[in-house]
Design a protein around this motif. Structure first.
Motif, PDB file in Angstrom:
ATOM      1  N   ASP A  88      12.391  14.498  -2.768  1.00 21.82           N
ATOM      2  CA  ASP A  88      12.267  13.479  -3.829  1.00 21.82           C
ATOM      3  C   ASP A  88      12.421  12.049  -3.311  1.00 21.82           C
ATOM      4  N   GLU A  89      13.448  11.863  -2.464  1.00 23.35           N
ATOM      5  CA  GLU A  89      13.731  10.495  -2.013  1.00 23.35           C
ATOM      6  C   GLU A  89      12.565   9.953  -1.186  1.00 23.35           C
ATOM      7  N   SER A  90      12.017  10.832  -0.362  1.00 20.90           N
ATOM      8  CA  SER A  90      10.906  10.420   0.484  1.00 20.90           C
ATOM      9  C   SER A  90       9.662  10.090  -0.358  1.00 20.90           C
ATOM     10  N   VAL A  91       9.387  10.923  -1.371  1.00 21.61           N
ATOM     11  CA  VAL A  91       8.241  10.655  -2.252  1.00 21.61           C
ATOM     12  C   VAL A  91       8.441   9.302  -2.935  1.00 21.61           C
ATOM     13  N   ARG A  92       9.672   9.097  -3.432  1.00 22.28           N
ATOM     14  CA  ARG A  92       9.950   7.832  -4.145  1.00 22.28           C
ATOM     15  C   ARG A  92       9.794   6.632  -3.212  1.00 22.28           C
ATOM     16  N   ARG A  93      10.300   6.776  -1.981  1.00 30.66           N
ATOM     17  CA  ARG A  93      10.223   5.653  -1.031  1.00 30.66           C
ATOM     18  C   ARG A  93       8.768   5.322  -0.722  1.00 30.66           C
ATOM     19  N   LEU A  94       7.975   6.330  -0.415  1.00 30.82           N
ATOM     20  CA  LEU A  94       6.570   6.086  -0.064  1.00 30.82           C
ATOM     21  C   LEU A  94       5.787   5.538  -1.263  1.00 30.82           C
ATOM     22  N   ALA A  95       6.039   6.106  -2.427  1.00 33.10           N
ATOM     23  CA  ALA A  95       5.341   5.625  -3.631  1.00 33.10           C
ATOM     24  C   ALA A  95       5.733   4.173  -3.921  1.00 33.10           C
ATOM     25  N   SER A  96       7.023   3.849  -3.694  1.00 33.87           N
ATOM     26  CA  SER A  96       7.476   2.468  -3.942  1.00 33.87           C
ATOM     27  C   SER A  96       6.807   1.508  -2.971  1.00 33.87           C
ATOM     28  N   GLU A  97       6.667   1.936  -1.721  1.00 30.25           N
ATOM     29  CA  GLU A  97       6.008   1.058  -0.736  1.00 30.25           C
ATOM     30  C   GLU A  97       4.566   0.780  -1.155  1.00 30.25           C
ATOM     31  N   ASN A  98       3.893   1.826  -1.601  1.00 30.27           N
ATOM     32  CA  ASN A  98       2.510   1.643  -2.063  1.00 30.27           C
ATOM     33  C   ASN A  98       2.447   0.781  -3.321  1.00 30.27           C
ATOM     34  N   LEU A  99       3.402   1.004  -4.207  1.00 27.60           N
ATOM     35  CA  LEU A  99       3.447   0.203  -5.434  1.00 27.60           C
ATOM     36  C   LEU A  99       3.632  -1.279  -5.086  1.00 27.60           C
ATOM     37  N   PHE A 100       4.543  -1.541  -4.149  1.00 26.96           N
ATOM     38  CA  PHE A 100       4.830  -2.927  -3.785  1.00 26.96           C
ATOM     39  C   PHE A 100       3.620  -3.587  -3.122  1.00 26.96           C
ATOM     40  N   GLU A 101       2.875  -2.802  -2.343  1.00 27.70           N
ATOM     41  CA  GLU A 101       1.658  -3.358  -1.726  1.00 27.70           C
ATOM     42  C   GLU A 101       0.706  -3.825  -2.845  1.00 27.70           C
ATOM     43  N   ASN A 102       0.602  -3.023  -3.882  1.00 23.59           N
ATOM     44  CA  ASN A 102      -0.267  -3.395  -5.008  1.00 23.59           C
ATOM     45  C   ASN A 102       0.294  -4.577  -5.792  1.00 23.59           C
ATOM     46  N   PHE A 103       1.591  -4.588  -6.007  1.00 26.72           N
ATOM     47  CA  PHE A 103       2.182  -5.720  -6.735  1.00 26.72           C
ATOM     48  C   PHE A 103       2.026  -7.017  -5.937  1.00 26.72           C
ATOM     49  N   ALA A 104       2.032  -6.915  -4.605  1.00 27.39           N
ATOM     50  CA  ALA A 104       1.851  -8.125  -3.789  1.00 27.39           C
ATOM     51  C   ALA A 104       0.452  -8.711  -4.033  1.00 27.39           C
ATOM     52  N   ILE A 105      -0.529  -7.841  -4.251  1.00 21.92           N
ATOM     53  CA  ILE A 105      -1.890  -8.314  -4.554  1.00 21.92           C
ATOM     54  C   ILE A 105      -1.911  -8.970  -5.939  1.00 21.92           C
ATOM     55  N   ALA A 106      -1.260  -8.322  -6.895  1.00 25.83           N
ATOM     56  CA  ALA A 106      -1.190  -8.887  -8.248  1.00 25.83           C
ATOM     57  C   ALA A 106      -0.466 -10.241  -8.218  1.00 25.83           C
ATOM     58  N   GLU A 107       0.546 -10.324  -7.363  1.00 24.40           N
ATOM     59  CA  GLU A 107       1.327 -11.556  -7.237  1.00 24.40           C
ATOM     60  C   GLU A 107       0.402 -12.726  -6.863  1.00 24.40           C
ATOM     61  N   GLU A 108      -0.526 -12.466  -5.937  1.00 31.32           N
ATOM     62  CA  GLU A 108      -1.503 -13.494  -5.517  1.00 31.32           C
ATOM     63  C   GLU A 108      -2.461 -13.805  -6.670  1.00 31.32           C
ATOM     64  N   LEU A 109      -2.940 -12.749  -7.323  1.00 32.92           N
ATOM     65  CA  LEU A 109      -3.915 -12.958  -8.412  1.00 32.92           C
ATOM     66  C   LEU A 109      -3.321 -13.785  -9.548  1.00 32.92           C
ATOM     67  N   LEU A 110      -2.008 -13.648  -9.744  1.00 32.44           N
ATOM     68  CA  LEU A 110      -1.362 -14.339 -10.871  1.00 32.44           C
ATOM     69  C   LEU A 110      -0.753 -15.688 -10.475  1.00 32.44           C
ATOM     70  N   ALA A 111      -0.892 -16.061  -9.202  1.00 34.88           N
ATOM     71  CA  ALA A 111      -0.259 -17.317  -8.743  1.00 34.88           C
ATOM     72  C   ALA A 111      -0.825 -18.503  -9.527  1.00 34.88           C
ATOM     73  N   GLY A 112       0.053 -19.249 -10.165  1.00 36.07           N
ATOM     74  CA  GLY A 112      -0.344 -20.455 -10.899  1.00 36.07           C
ATOM     75  C   GLY A 112      -1.183 -20.168 -12.140  1.00 36.07           C
ATOM     76  N   ARG A 113      -1.190 -18.931 -12.600  1.00 39.08           N
ATOM     77  CA  ARG A 113      -2.039 -18.573 -13.742  1.00 39.08           C
ATOM     78  C   ARG A 113      -1.200 -17.958 -14.858  1.00 39.08           C
ATOM     79  N   GLU A 114      -1.662 -18.202 -16.081  1.00 37.91           N
ATOM     80  CA  GLU A 114      -0.974 -17.592 -17.217  1.00 37.91           C
ATOM     81  C   GLU A 114      -1.423 -16.131 -17.384  1.00 37.91           C
ATOM     82  N   PHE A 115      -2.735 -15.928 -17.172  1.00 40.16           N
ATOM     83  CA  PHE A 115      -3.350 -14.595 -17.331  1.00 40.16           C
ATOM     84  C   PHE A 115      -4.182 -14.300 -16.086  1.00 40.16           C
TER      85      PHE A 115
END
Ligand SMILES: N[C@@H](CCC(=O)N[C@@H](CS)C(=O)NCC(=O)O)C(=O)O
Length: 214
Positions: free
Chosen positions: A124-151
């Motif tokens: 379980d812990e390993s699945v969660r860690r790997l899934a979190s890493e992948n999730l964060f990679e995606n959130f980092a992309i969203a972070e760029e897309l939302l920079a300085g933007r309301e929507f």
């Protein structure tokens, strides 16, 4: 036109609920208690053999998959401008919807329930860690897309509703999301919208009803 949405609290059915509300659509909500496996009842499996919410019923016709549902809402209520009007931008919004559903959601599901993808004892812990890493990679992309933007685009679109769900779901796990200030700010802004307030109130009511019935 008769519209009904199969919905469960906390789930990605939030996205079509908010999108329908933004469209000012008249719709009925049919809540399912996933903890009681209502989504696996014989009756519901006839509606959606994938045993998932959301499902939209329009005049007796069934539509599953949140992206298809959000596109149907956007097309049916064009005055609500739930997608950008420029054709290329519209496709980019559909790309974000698809990314939320197919590129982000699966990692949230793995964090929520590791045994669904790996039954090796102690994994379980390993699945969660790997899934979190992948999730964060995606959130980092969203972070760029939302920079300085309301929507994501010039105005609120269905993409904002879907990403709202993704980020909200992540906040419900023990994850350090502090690196994602733009996503967090987007989440806080979305929460102030009347459509999201309505969803949050409705969710509480459904959860209270489920607790009473337990
Ligand atoms: N690709 C589907 C995913 C739907 C989905 O995974 N829904 C979850 C809740 S967020 C569900 O109903 N899970 C119950 C199950 O898998 O048994 C969509 O975007 O509509």
């Amino acid at each position: 036109m008769k519209i009904a949405l199969y919905y469960a609290p906390i789930t990605c059915a939030l996205a079509p609920y908010v999108t329908l509300t933004e469209a000012n659509a008249n719709f009925e909500v049919r809540p399912l208690n996933l903890r009681k496996d209502q989504h696996k009842s014989a009756e519901y499996l006839k509606i959606n053999p994938k045993h998932k919410v959301p499902v939209l019923i329009v005049d007796g016709k069934t539509l599953s998959e949140s992206v298809a549902i959000q596109l149907w809402i956007s097309r049916t209520f064009p005055q609500a401008k739930l997608l950008p009007s420029d054709p290329w931008e519209e496709l980019k919004a559909i790309s974000i919807l698809s990314w939320c559903s197919g590129g982000i959601h699966p990692f949230l599901a793995r964090i929520n329930s590791p045994p669904r993808v790996c039954d090796v004892p102690g994994a379980d812990e390993s699945v969660r860690r790997l899934a979190s890493e992948n999730l964060f990679e995606n959130f980092a992309i969203a972070e760029e897309l939302l920079a300085g933007r309301e929507f994501f685009f010039e105005h609120f679109t269905a993409a904002d509703a879907h990403f709202l769900w993704c980020f909200r779901r992540a906040t419900q796990f023990e994850l350090d999301l502090s690196k994602f200030a733009n996503c967090k700010a987007h989440f806080e802004r979305m929460k102030t919208r009347p459509s999201v307030q309505k969803l949050l109130d409705f969710e509480k009511t459904v959860q209270a009803d489920f607790a009473k019935a337990a």
